[in-house]
Scaffold this active site. Structure first.
Site, mmCIF file in Angstrom:
data_model
loop_
_atom_site.group_PDB
_atom_site.id
_atom_site.type_symbol
_atom_site.label_atom_id
_atom_site.label_comp_id
_atom_site.label_asym_id
_atom_site.label_seq_id
_atom_site.Cartn_x
_atom_site.Cartn_y
_atom_site.Cartn_z
ATOM 1 N N ARG A 102 0.938 -1.186 0.103
ATOM 2 C CA ARG A 102 -0.029 -0.044 -0.019
ATOM 3 C C ARG A 102 0.888 1.246 0.077
ATOM 4 O O ARG A 102 1.961 1.304 0.448
ATOM 5 C CB ARG A 102 -0.984 0.156 1.166
ATOM 6 C CG ARG A 102 -1.902 -1.265 1.452
ATOM 7 C CD ARG A 102 -2.607 -1.205 2.600
ATOM 8 N NE ARG A 102 -3.462 -2.302 2.947
ATOM 9 C CZ ARG A 102 -3.020 -3.419 3.483
ATOM 10 N NH1 ARG A 102 -1.818 -3.544 3.796
ATOM 11 N NH2 ARG A 102 -3.950 -4.359 3.673
ATOM 12 N N LYS A 135 -1.579 -2.892 8.001
ATOM 13 C CA LYS A 135 -2.495 -2.641 9.115
ATOM 14 C C LYS A 135 -2.604 -3.237 10.140
ATOM 15 O O LYS A 135 -2.160 -4.354 10.284
ATOM 16 C CB LYS A 135 -3.886 -2.901 8.257
ATOM 17 C CG LYS A 135 -4.212 -1.972 6.903
ATOM 18 C CD LYS A 135 -5.597 -2.076 6.346
ATOM 19 C CE LYS A 135 -5.831 -1.157 5.456
ATOM 20 N NZ LYS A 135 -7.250 -1.504 4.955
ATOM 21 N N HIS A 167 -3.815 2.647 -5.250
ATOM 22 C CA HIS A 167 -4.454 1.290 -5.213
ATOM 23 C C HIS A 167 -4.417 0.674 -6.364
ATOM 24 O O HIS A 167 -4.387 -0.712 -6.627
ATOM 25 C CB HIS A 167 -5.669 1.710 -4.588
ATOM 26 C CG HIS A 167 -5.680 0.386 -3.353
ATOM 27 N ND1 HIS A 167 -4.819 0.839 -2.113
ATOM 28 C CD2 HIS A 167 -6.618 -0.410 -3.083
ATOM 29 C CE1 HIS A 167 -5.251 -0.238 -1.307
ATOM 30 N NE2 HIS A 167 -6.191 -1.026 -1.686
ATOM 31 N N ARG A 195 -1.678 -1.600 -6.726
ATOM 32 C CA ARG A 195 -1.647 -2.947 -5.919
ATOM 33 C C ARG A 195 -2.487 -3.755 -6.497
ATOM 34 O O ARG A 195 -2.498 -4.966 -6.486
ATOM 35 C CB ARG A 195 -2.154 -2.380 -4.584
ATOM 36 C CG ARG A 195 -2.469 -3.329 -3.362
ATOM 37 C CD ARG A 195 -2.804 -2.788 -2.201
ATOM 38 N NE ARG A 195 -3.390 -3.566 -1.093
ATOM 39 C CZ ARG A 195 -2.802 -4.393 -0.587
ATOM 40 N NH1 ARG A 195 -1.390 -4.624 -0.335
ATOM 41 N NH2 ARG A 195 -3.379 -5.045 0.476
ATOM 42 N N HIS A 210 -3.619 -9.481 3.481
ATOM 43 C CA HIS A 210 -5.033 -9.731 3.831
ATOM 44 C C HIS A 210 -5.291 -10.654 4.992
ATOM 45 O O HIS A 210 -4.693 -11.640 4.778
ATOM 46 C CB HIS A 210 -5.674 -10.217 2.790
ATOM 47 C CG HIS A 210 -5.863 -9.050 1.515
ATOM 48 N ND1 HIS A 210 -6.324 -9.511 0.255
ATOM 49 C CD2 HIS A 210 -5.898 -7.727 1.504
ATOM 50 C CE1 HIS A 210 -6.487 -8.257 -0.695
ATOM 51 N NE2 HIS A 210 -6.104 -7.235 0.149
ATOM 52 N N TYR A 249 -10.012 -10.864 -6.833
ATOM 53 C CA TYR A 249 -9.055 -10.738 -7.740
ATOM 54 C C TYR A 249 -9.068 -11.938 -9.014
ATOM 55 O O TYR A 249 -8.770 -11.927 -9.910
ATOM 56 C CB TYR A 249 -7.606 -10.601 -7.184
ATOM 57 C CG TYR A 249 -7.471 -9.278 -6.650
ATOM 58 C CD1 TYR A 249 -7.274 -8.104 -7.369
ATOM 59 C CD2 TYR A 249 -7.213 -9.237 -5.254
ATOM 60 C CE1 TYR A 249 -6.889 -6.912 -6.439
ATOM 61 C CE2 TYR A 249 -7.129 -8.078 -4.388
ATOM 62 C CZ TYR A 249 -6.802 -6.986 -5.430
ATOM 63 O OH TYR A 249 -6.736 -5.726 -4.665
#
Length: 310
Positions: free
Chosen positions: A161, A185, A256, A259, A282, A291
């Site tokens: 990110r 994150k 993004h 990404r 994730h 995806y």
């Protein structure tokens, strides 16, 4: 002290969120308006229903799960349509996830709240030709040219990110082992492989570009702006927009998008879904599975072109 002053810090959190959506996620003006409206409505509700919020400046860390449950009940009482109610709850959930990931709050009041399922739109991606056009358009030898080539290649090589990219320090990257350490994150660390082209460009930036930018600063940030300070999200977004326009790309390119393109192109190339999940950071594989729809679309098109009876 008026209500607006009491909400000062709450509105500050909202402004951070909207800036993140615009710069990092490339959100449209309509999306930003919708999120802004929804969270302002939540602010008005909290200020009006919490007596202790009425006469003081309050922060989002003081909001608990009971407040969110009461807000959802209030949405029901106001008889919003199912889709509008679902959107407002989803906006609230996204907002608190952002605050938690940014360490603005220590716990997420929406964590154990049932969130209505909304249909997910497929993420947009750049084609491999568009990626090549963007990268090949940076041909100069100025410090910014070295930096921008290295940043774009590193993002596309690792799928990180933009917030993770700008948080990298000089010691975050191992040029000998072709590895980069990022803090994602929830302050989760992951160590990612990067290919030799990205390593080479980062090395060139450190040796030829960054030395010119660092000046008298002692900033340990890997990527610097013209003042020798750590590059910001907004700064990266402006650079990417300028570079993509110069490359002749006809649509707005946001961070993004690099990404999304990384993940989609890996899956098209045969990478296992679990591996892509780990690279993207994730926590839930269902987030990564979106995806597969993109790669399946590509497979279907190739099949229809290649099969003699199609």
């Amino acid at each position: 002290m008026g209500p607006q002053n009491n909400n000062e810090k709450a509105l500050g959190g909202l402004n951070l969120f909207l800036s993140y959506l615009k710069v990092e996620r490339g959100a449209s003006s309509n999306t930003l308006d919708a999120y802004g409206t929804d969270i302002r409505q939540l602010i008005i509700f909290l200020t009006g229903t919490r007596q202790d919020f009425a006469n003081k400046i309050w922060t989002w860390s003081e909001v608990g799960s009971l407040d969110i449950k009461n807000y959802i009940v209030n949405l029901d009482q106001n008889r919003y349509s199912v889709s509008t109610r679902a959107r407002k709850i989803a906006s609230t959930n996204s907002f608190f996830k952002f605050l938690y990931d940014e360490n603005e709050i220590s716990s997420d009041p929406c964590e154990h709240i049932s969130i209505p399922k909304l249909s997910r739109t497929l993420p947009s991606t750049l084609s491999e030709n568009e990626i090549n056009s963007l990268f090949d358009s940076i041909t100069g030898n100025a410090p910014d040219d070295y930096r921008d080539k290295a940043m774009f290649e590193l993002m596309y090589a690792s799928g990180i990110r933009v917030s993770e990219l700008i948080s990298c320090d000089i010691d975050s990257i191992d040029l000998n082992q072709n590895l980069i350490r990022v803090i994602g994150k929830g302050s989760k660390e992951r160590i990612l492989p990067i290919h030799s082209v990205a390593t080479k460009l980062v090395n060139e930036y450190i040796n030829y570009g960054r030395k010119e930018q660092i000046k008298a600063s002692t900033d340990q940030a890997l990527f610097l702006n013209k003042n020798g300070k750590r590059l910001t999200r907004q700064g990266f977004w402006l650079i990417l927009n300028r570079r993509s326009s110069k490359a002749g790309l006809t649509r707005e390119v946001n961070p993004h998008l690099l990404r999304h393109s990384f993940a989609t192109h890996l899956l098209k190339g045969g990478a296992p879904l679990r591996h892509v999940q780990e690279l993207l950071g994730h926590s839930d594989i269902s987030t990564t599975q979106i995806y597969t729809h993109l790669s399946n679309d590509h497979l279907r098109k190739e099949y229809n072109k290649a099969h003699p009876r199609s």
